[in-house]
Design a protein around this motif. Structure first.
Motif, mmCIF file in Angstrom:
data_model
loop_
_atom_site.group_PDB
_atom_site.id
_atom_site.type_symbol
_atom_site.label_atom_id
_atom_site.label_comp_id
_atom_site.label_asym_id
_atom_site.label_seq_id
_atom_site.Cartn_x
_atom_site.Cartn_y
_atom_site.Cartn_z
ATOM 1 N N PHE A 349 -10.808 -2.144 -0.918
ATOM 2 C CA PHE A 349 -10.987 -1.969 -2.088
ATOM 3 C C PHE A 349 -11.227 -3.860 -2.637
ATOM 4 C CE2 PHE A 349 -8.346 1.652 -2.027
ATOM 5 C CZ PHE A 349 -9.067 2.721 -3.266
ATOM 6 N N SER A 350 -11.104 -5.045 -1.414
ATOM 7 C CA SER A 350 -11.130 -6.197 -1.600
ATOM 8 C C SER A 350 -12.573 -6.592 -1.702
ATOM 9 C CB SER A 350 -10.804 -6.518 0.012
ATOM 10 O OG SER A 350 -11.833 -6.182 0.867
ATOM 11 N N ASN A 351 -12.293 -7.240 -2.664
ATOM 12 C CA ASN A 351 -13.271 -8.663 -3.390
ATOM 13 C C ASN A 351 -14.047 -8.184 -3.900
ATOM 14 O OD1 ASN A 351 -13.466 -10.569 -1.304
ATOM 15 N ND2 ASN A 351 -13.709 -9.254 -0.087
ATOM 16 N N ASN A 352 -13.500 -7.274 -5.200
ATOM 17 C CA ASN A 352 -13.963 -6.991 -6.017
ATOM 18 C C ASN A 352 -13.922 -7.513 -7.642
ATOM 19 O OD1 ASN A 352 -16.108 -4.187 -5.720
ATOM 20 N ND2 ASN A 352 -14.561 -3.932 -4.282
ATOM 21 N N ASN A 368 -2.430 -1.986 4.523
ATOM 22 C CA ASN A 368 -2.481 -3.774 4.890
ATOM 23 C C ASN A 368 -2.672 -4.136 3.462
ATOM 24 O OD1 ASN A 368 -3.729 -6.782 5.543
ATOM 25 N ND2 ASN A 368 -1.941 -5.933 7.647
ATOM 26 N N SER A 369 -2.457 -5.442 2.702
ATOM 27 C CA SER A 369 -2.998 -6.382 1.884
ATOM 28 C C SER A 369 -4.448 -6.570 2.016
ATOM 29 C CB SER A 369 -1.802 -7.134 1.418
ATOM 30 O OG SER A 369 -2.016 -8.674 3.110
ATOM 31 N N SER A 370 -4.927 -6.925 3.042
ATOM 32 C CA SER A 370 -5.985 -7.596 2.363
ATOM 33 C C SER A 370 -7.086 -5.955 2.593
ATOM 34 C CB SER A 370 -6.598 -7.418 4.094
ATOM 35 O OG SER A 370 -6.181 -6.702 5.018
ATOM 36 N N SER A 371 -6.423 -4.697 2.179
ATOM 37 C CA SER A 371 -7.451 -3.675 1.997
ATOM 38 C C SER A 371 -7.487 -4.093 0.030
ATOM 39 C CB SER A 371 -7.191 -2.770 1.941
ATOM 40 O OG SER A 371 -7.020 -2.356 3.872
ATOM 41 N N PHE A 372 -6.793 -5.226 -0.507
ATOM 42 C CA PHE A 372 -6.749 -4.862 -2.138
ATOM 43 C C PHE A 372 -6.710 -6.195 -2.139
ATOM 44 C CE2 PHE A 372 -3.909 -0.977 -0.485
ATOM 45 C CZ PHE A 372 -4.785 -0.296 -1.367
ATOM 46 N N ALA A 373 -7.350 -7.487 -0.938
ATOM 47 C CA ALA A 373 -7.079 -8.605 -1.461
ATOM 48 C C ALA A 373 -8.908 -9.188 -2.364
ATOM 49 C CB ALA A 373 -7.573 -9.398 -0.007
ATOM 50 N N GLU A 374 -8.555 -10.902 -2.844
ATOM 51 C CA GLU A 374 -10.032 -10.931 -3.872
ATOM 52 C C GLU A 374 -9.810 -9.961 -5.123
ATOM 53 O OE1 GLU A 374 -10.628 -14.173 -2.783
ATOM 54 O OE2 GLU A 374 -9.419 -14.226 -1.347
ATOM 55 N N ASN A 375 -8.554 -9.621 -5.825
ATOM 56 C CA ASN A 375 -9.187 -8.611 -7.032
ATOM 57 C C ASN A 375 -7.698 -9.632 -7.620
ATOM 58 O OD1 ASN A 375 -10.888 -6.285 -6.886
ATOM 59 N ND2 ASN A 375 -9.921 -5.737 -4.961
ATOM 60 N N PRO A 376 -8.271 -10.602 -8.270
ATOM 61 C CA PRO A 376 -7.194 -11.251 -9.482
ATOM 62 C C PRO A 376 -6.532 -10.517 -9.908
ATOM 63 C CG PRO A 376 -9.248 -12.708 -9.459
ATOM 64 C CD PRO A 376 -10.077 -11.227 -8.691
ATOM 65 N N GLY A 377 -6.608 -9.212 -10.307
ATOM 66 C CA GLY A 377 -6.145 -8.518 -11.339
ATOM 67 C C GLY A 377 -5.451 -7.216 -11.255
#
Length: 444
Positions: A349-352, A368-377
């Motif tokens: 779900f990253s980069n949304n 892995n945490s990278s799967s959710f990265a770059e979603n500030p909220g």
């Protein structure tokens, strides 16, 4: 051997036929399979009786010999994975209207796809992996029996051939890795309910993802722009001939399975049910109707411009194993219902612009945490960001608790002190009032 009609010498290390070029031309052969050897030039002259000829996976080079067009009984011609150059012979239509399977996959053929190469009897046509250019031949519209069309990995430069949707039996349409332009047409659901595989990967498609393109009969939709990986798929349609069972469909389909490369072979191999629309410029909401495709195993919609929320209908895809929605503009929460998908082994779900807590669930929490990265909220495991404010809130609460404890300690110490002081003062006023007055004046 005047009665020999079927010869299968495939999967060996044979380099050619002993004798002159026409060594087997006078034989009574009707079916000849020399595939998966190391045959080289010269290309053999085949008997006029030949119905089936497979020479795939060899080392033939030069141009495809036009002598093949004189084989008036030829039904199946498989020349994939060789080193043929030049253009596709123009004689297939004029000399042979019986040709139903023509596979020239993975050669070095170039030029335009000539209209004269299209036999009206074609059922399966595969010219993928060449350097063909120009437009698709409009004469394909006359192939009313066509079920399988693969022109992937070429340089076709054309608007999307929506007219192919008028072919009544078309089941597989593979146009990936070309230069087709325009939007995904809305006509496939309404005009052709038999279409089950539509692959448009790595073209110049744009616009919204049309809800009308999703049909319950569509089990694989691929318009991705990612690095190729996948599986070779062969169905199990069989032809009985002279007591032999022979698979007459050799369909190659490239699929993206969990982001890894694999090669699967076998006549009974089950087709993966996938939707891959990654690597394009598609926009708008993700269609809720995707949730109707209960057998879906892989869903990849990454690297587009999708907006809106992740549809909760995805939780209906109980067989889903891989989900990639990364690099879009999706907002809102990750639906908690996705935590119930027990087969979902890979997700991204990253980069949304997603927000809120990551749903609980064994499969989601194991990512892995990278799967959710770059979603500030986003917050919650496996991210380090704790929901509700994280470490900063914890420090504030801790500081407030420490202050409360300090005041309690002061109160505990103050109350007995005041009590003792009042008691002593009362005694002094009763027995020694002059002492009490001296102490009072000294403090004052």
């Amino acid at each position: 051997m005047s009665e020999l009609v079927y010869v299968d010498i495939s999967k060996n290390a044979l380099t050619g036929f002993d004798g002159p070029k026409d060594a087997i031309q006078t034989s009574p052969l009707e079916m000849l399979d020399i595939s998966s050897n190391t045959f080289q030039d010269p290309f053999p002259l085949l008997p006029n009786s030949t119905r089936f000829f497979s020479a795939s996976d060899n080392r033939f080079s030069g141009e495809i010999p036009t002598t093949i067009c004189g084989l008036v009984s030829l039904d199946t011609l498989l020349l994939s994975n060789n080193r043929f150059i030049g253009s596709i012979p123009r004689c297939f239509k004029s000399f042979n209207t019986k040709l139903s399977l023509l596979h020239l996959r993975n050669n070095n053929l170039s030029g335009k796809f000539p209209e004269e190469s299209i036999s009206v009897g074609l059922i399966s046509l595969d010219v993928s992996g060449n350097q063909l250019s120009g437009e698709l031949p409009r004469s394909l519209i006359n192939c009313t029996r066509l079920e399988f069309l693969n022109v992937e990995d070429n340089m076709f430069n054309d608007t999307f051939p929506s007219w192919l949707s008028l072919l009544p039996d078309l089941q597989t349409l593979l146009l990936s890795n070309n230069r087709f332009i325009g939007s995904i047409p809305r006509c496939f659901k309404s005009f052709n309910t038999k279409l089950s595989l539509l692959h448009l990967r790595n073209n110049n498609l744009s616009g919204k993802f049309p809800e009308e393109s999703i049909s319950v009969g569509l089990i694989s939709l691929d318009v991705s722009g990612n690095q190729l990986s996948g599986a070779y798929v062969t169905d199990n349609k069989q032809e009985r001939f002279m007591g032999f069972s022979f698979s007459n469909y050799h369909k190659s389909v490239v699929l993206a399975i969990k982001g890894s490369e694999m090669e699967l072979l076998g006549s009974g191999f089950r087709m993966y049910k996938t939707i891959d629309v990654s690597g394009n410029r598609l926009e708008g909401d993700i269609p809720q109707s995707i949730g109707l495709l209960k057998g879906l195993i892989v869903l990849n919609m990454s690297n587009n411009a999708f907006t809106g929320h992740i549809p909760t209908s995805l939780s209906n895809l109980t067989n889903l194993q891989s989900l990639d929605l990364s690099e879009n503009r999706l907002s809102g929460n990750i639906p908690p219902e996705l935590g119930k998908l027990s087969f979902l082994a890979l997700m991204n779900f990253s980069n949304n612009m997603l927000e809120g807590p990551i749903p609980l669930g064994t499969q989601i929490q194991s990512q892995n945490s990278s799967s959710f990265a770059e979603n500030p909220g986003l917050c919650g495991a496996p991210l380090e960001e704790t929901c509700g404010g994280g470490e900063e809130v914890y420090e504030v609460i801790k500081e407030e608790n420490d202050q409360v404890l300090s005041w309690i300690a002061v109160a505990i110490a103050y109350v007995p002190g005041v009590f003792c002081g009042l008691t002593i003062g009362h005694i002094l006023t009763l027995y020694k009032p002059e002492w009490f007055m001296r102490i009072f004046h000294s403090f004052a």
